[in-house]
Scaffold this motif. Structure first.
Motif, PDB file in Angstrom:
ATOM      1  N   LEU A 111      -1.469  11.348   4.078  1.00 26.31           N
ATOM      2  CA  LEU A 111      -2.904  11.264   3.890  1.00 26.31           C
ATOM      3  C   LEU A 111      -3.970  11.384   4.374  1.00 26.31           C
ATOM      4  CD1 LEU A 111      -2.604   9.247   0.480  1.00 26.31           C
ATOM      5  CD2 LEU A 111      -2.857  11.298   0.524  1.00 26.31           C
ATOM      6  N   ASN A 112      -4.991  12.019   4.718  1.00 28.00           N
ATOM      7  CA  ASN A 112      -6.102  11.427   6.298  1.00 28.00           C
ATOM      8  C   ASN A 112      -6.327   9.970   5.481  1.00 28.00           C
ATOM      9  OD1 ASN A 112      -8.794  11.089   4.117  1.00 28.00           O
ATOM     10  ND2 ASN A 112      -8.102  13.222   4.361  1.00 28.00           N
ATOM     11  N   ARG A 113      -7.259   9.220   6.918  1.00 26.63           N
ATOM     12  CA  ARG A 113      -7.466   8.071   6.738  1.00 26.63           C
ATOM     13  C   ARG A 113      -8.572   7.688   5.603  1.00 26.63           C
ATOM     14  NH1 ARG A 113     -12.314   6.021   9.000  1.00 26.63           N
ATOM     15  NH2 ARG A 113     -13.978   7.793   9.279  1.00 26.63           N
ATOM     16  N   CYS A 114      -9.119   8.775   5.037  1.00 23.40           N
ATOM     17  CA  CYS A 114      -9.838   8.606   3.529  1.00 23.40           C
ATOM     18  C   CYS A 114      -8.781   8.504   2.033  1.00 23.40           C
ATOM     19  CB  CYS A 114     -10.917   9.259   3.455  1.00 23.40           C
ATOM     20  SG  CYS A 114     -12.364   9.396   4.879  1.00 23.40           S
ATOM     21  N   GLU A 115      -8.071   8.948   2.322  1.00 25.08           N
ATOM     22  CA  GLU A 115      -7.113   9.082   1.875  1.00 25.08           C
ATOM     23  C   GLU A 115      -6.321   8.099   1.666  1.00 25.08           C
ATOM     24  OE1 GLU A 115      -6.767  13.840   0.673  1.00 25.08           O
ATOM     25  OE2 GLU A 115      -5.533  12.430   2.785  1.00 25.08           O
ATOM     26  N   GLN A 116      -6.374   7.613   2.678  1.00 32.13           N
ATOM     27  CA  GLN A 116      -5.282   6.197   2.427  1.00 32.13           C
ATOM     28  C   GLN A 116      -5.874   4.936   2.517  1.00 32.13           C
ATOM     29  OE1 GLN A 116      -1.870   6.630   2.876  1.00 32.13           O
ATOM     30  NE2 GLN A 116      -1.898   4.299   2.214  1.00 32.13           N
ATOM     31  N   ALA A 117      -7.382   5.192   2.850  1.00 32.55           N
ATOM     32  CA  ALA A 117      -7.923   3.972   1.963  1.00 32.55           C
ATOM     33  C   ALA A 117      -8.121   3.573   1.175  1.00 32.55           C
ATOM     34  CB  ALA A 117      -9.012   4.209   3.334  1.00 32.55           C
ATOM     35  N   VAL A 118      -8.465   4.962  -0.380  1.00 34.99           N
ATOM     36  CA  VAL A 118      -9.266   5.009  -1.559  1.00 34.99           C
ATOM     37  C   VAL A 118      -7.527   3.920  -2.134  1.00 34.99           C
ATOM     38  CG1 VAL A 118      -9.381   6.030  -3.241  1.00 34.99           C
ATOM     39  CG2 VAL A 118     -10.653   6.472  -1.036  1.00 34.99           C
ATOM     40  N   PHE A 119      -6.550   4.911  -1.923  1.00 35.66           N
ATOM     41  CA  PHE A 119      -4.964   4.667  -2.617  1.00 35.66           C
ATOM     42  C   PHE A 119      -4.734   3.144  -1.897  1.00 35.66           C
ATOM     43  CE2 PHE A 119      -0.321   4.792  -2.901  1.00 35.66           C
ATOM     44  CZ  PHE A 119      -0.732   5.618  -3.964  1.00 35.66           C
ATOM     45  N   ASP A 120      -4.708   2.277  -1.092  1.00 33.21           N
ATOM     46  CA  ASP A 120      -4.565   1.296  -0.403  1.00 33.21           C
ATOM     47  C   ASP A 120      -5.762   0.161  -1.275  1.00 33.21           C
ATOM     48  OD1 ASP A 120      -2.455   2.031   0.910  1.00 33.21           O
ATOM     49  OD2 ASP A 120      -3.991   1.774   3.090  1.00 33.21           O
ATOM     50  N   TYR A 121      -6.818   0.517  -1.026  1.00 34.91           N
ATOM     51  CA  TYR A 121      -7.721  -0.189  -2.136  1.00 34.91           C
ATOM     52  C   TYR A 121      -7.536  -0.073  -3.515  1.00 34.91           C
ATOM     53  CZ  TYR A 121     -12.071  -0.822  -4.793  1.00 34.91           C
ATOM     54  OH  TYR A 121     -12.616  -1.724  -5.600  1.00 34.91           O
ATOM     55  N   TRP A 122      -6.444   0.057  -4.096  1.00 44.43           N
ATOM     56  CA  TRP A 122      -6.497   0.554  -5.322  1.00 44.43           C
ATOM     57  C   TRP A 122      -5.484  -0.586  -5.806  1.00 44.43           C
ATOM     58  CZ3 TRP A 122      -6.148   6.492  -5.962  1.00 44.43           C
ATOM     59  CH2 TRP A 122      -7.258   7.223  -6.839  1.00 44.43           C
ATOM     60  N   ASP A 123      -4.503  -0.708  -5.021  1.00 46.99           N
ATOM     61  CA  ASP A 123      -3.508  -1.302  -4.680  1.00 46.99           C
ATOM     62  C   ASP A 123      -4.283  -3.336  -4.835  1.00 46.99           C
ATOM     63  OD1 ASP A 123      -1.049  -0.251  -4.504  1.00 46.99           O
ATOM     64  OD2 ASP A 123      -1.534  -0.663  -1.891  1.00 46.99           O
ATOM     65  N   ARG A 124      -5.579  -3.664  -3.999  1.00 49.93           N
ATOM     66  CA  ARG A 124      -5.855  -4.183  -4.078  1.00 49.93           C
ATOM     67  C   ARG A 124      -7.046  -4.671  -5.634  1.00 49.93           C
ATOM     68  NH1 ARG A 124      -6.396  -2.631   0.703  1.00 49.93           N
ATOM     69  NH2 ARG A 124      -9.146  -2.128   0.230  1.00 49.93           N
ATOM     70  N   ALA A 125      -7.227  -3.457  -6.426  1.00 49.68           N
ATOM     71  CA  ALA A 125      -8.048  -3.565  -6.901  1.00 49.68           C
ATOM     72  C   ALA A 125      -7.293  -2.440  -8.225  1.00 49.68           C
ATOM     73  CB  ALA A 125      -9.260  -2.566  -7.272  1.00 49.68           C
ATOM     74  N   PRO A 126      -6.614  -3.589  -9.372  1.00 55.44           N
ATOM     75  CA  PRO A 126      -5.678  -2.984 -10.224  1.00 55.44           C
ATOM     76  C   PRO A 126      -6.051  -2.361 -11.033  1.00 55.44           C
ATOM     77  CG  PRO A 126      -5.104  -5.434  -9.952  1.00 55.44           C
ATOM     78  CD  PRO A 126      -5.880  -5.055  -9.283  1.00 55.44           C
ATOM     79  N   ASP A 127      -7.728  -2.870 -11.828  1.00 60.56           N
ATOM     80  CA  ASP A 127      -8.370  -2.850 -12.508  1.00 60.56           C
ATOM     81  C   ASP A 127      -8.119  -0.802 -12.351  1.00 60.56           C
ATOM     82  OD1 ASP A 127      -7.624  -4.266 -14.544  1.00 60.56           O
ATOM     83  OD2 ASP A 127      -9.779  -5.603 -13.507  1.00 60.56           O
ATOM     84  N   GLU A 128      -8.599  -0.690 -11.613  1.00 53.62           N
ATOM     85  CA  GLU A 128      -9.674   0.273 -10.821  1.00 53.62           C
ATOM     86  C   GLU A 128      -8.107   1.862 -10.754  1.00 53.62           C
ATOM     87  OE1 GLU A 128     -12.424   0.956  -8.085  1.00 53.62           O
ATOM     88  OE2 GLU A 128     -13.272  -0.622  -8.246  1.00 53.62           O
ATOM     89  N   ARG A 129      -6.866   1.433 -10.470  1.00 50.12           N
ATOM     90  CA  ARG A 129      -5.905   1.796 -10.119  1.00 50.12           C
ATOM     91  C   ARG A 129      -5.212   2.260 -12.075  1.00 50.12           C
ATOM     92  NH1 ARG A 129      -0.313   2.534  -7.439  1.00 50.12           N
ATOM     93  NH2 ARG A 129      -0.903   1.769  -5.822  1.00 50.12           N
ATOM     94  N   ARG A 130      -5.192   1.619 -12.664  1.00 49.98           N
ATOM     95  CA  ARG A 130      -5.176   2.138 -14.349  1.00 49.98           C
ATOM     96  C   ARG A 130      -5.927   3.098 -14.217  1.00 49.98           C
ATOM     97  NH1 ARG A 130      -3.375  -3.459 -14.418  1.00 49.98           N
ATOM     98  NH2 ARG A 130      -5.913  -3.947 -15.402  1.00 49.98           N
ATOM     99  N   HIS A 131      -7.079   2.594 -14.597  1.00 46.76           N
ATOM    100  CA  HIS A 131      -8.376   3.800 -14.371  1.00 46.76           C
ATOM    101  C   HIS A 131      -7.653   5.231 -14.271  1.00 46.76           C
ATOM    102  CE1 HIS A 131     -11.959   6.122 -15.340  1.00 46.76           C
ATOM    103  NE2 HIS A 131     -11.967   6.633 -13.795  1.00 46.76           N
TER     104      HIS A 131
END
Length: 99
Positions: A3-23
């Motif tokens: 993943l590029n750095r933007c993609e990785q940042a979004v994916f990592d953000y979802w680790d800290r935001a489980p509600d958004e990950r579930r969405h």
């Protein structure tokens, strides 16, 4: 898949935001209900880009990417990865015919 750095940042953000990950898990599951079709990744990429632009105004880790000021960054690898990760499992292969 890398993943590029933007993609990785979004994916990592979802680790800290489980509600958004579930969405996004539910969104991918609904999108791939008919089966995993990687052609669906283009539509998912557009949704991810809109999401990244919107969230970058509010999330410091995403704001540092400066996506609003620069050119559009591809999120296609992330979209394809999410379809593989959260979509339905692939159908098992048929066993080889006996000889």
């Amino acid at each position: 898949m890398s993943l590029n750095r933007c993609e990785q940042a979004v994916f990592d953000y979802w680790d800290r935001a489980p509600d958004e990950r579930r969405h996004w898990q539910a969104k991918v599951a609904d999108l791939t209900r008919g089966g995993p079709d990687l052609a669906l990744a283009r539509g998912l990429e557009r949704d991810l880009w809109a999401y990244l632009q919107e969230r970058s105004a509010h999330v410091p880790a995403l704001r540092d990417l400066r996506v609003a000021a620069g050119p559009k960054v591809s999120l296609l690898n992330l979209a394809e990865y999410l379809i593989r990760l959260w979509g339905p499992p692939p159908k098992p292969r048929k066993p080889p015919a006996p000889r």
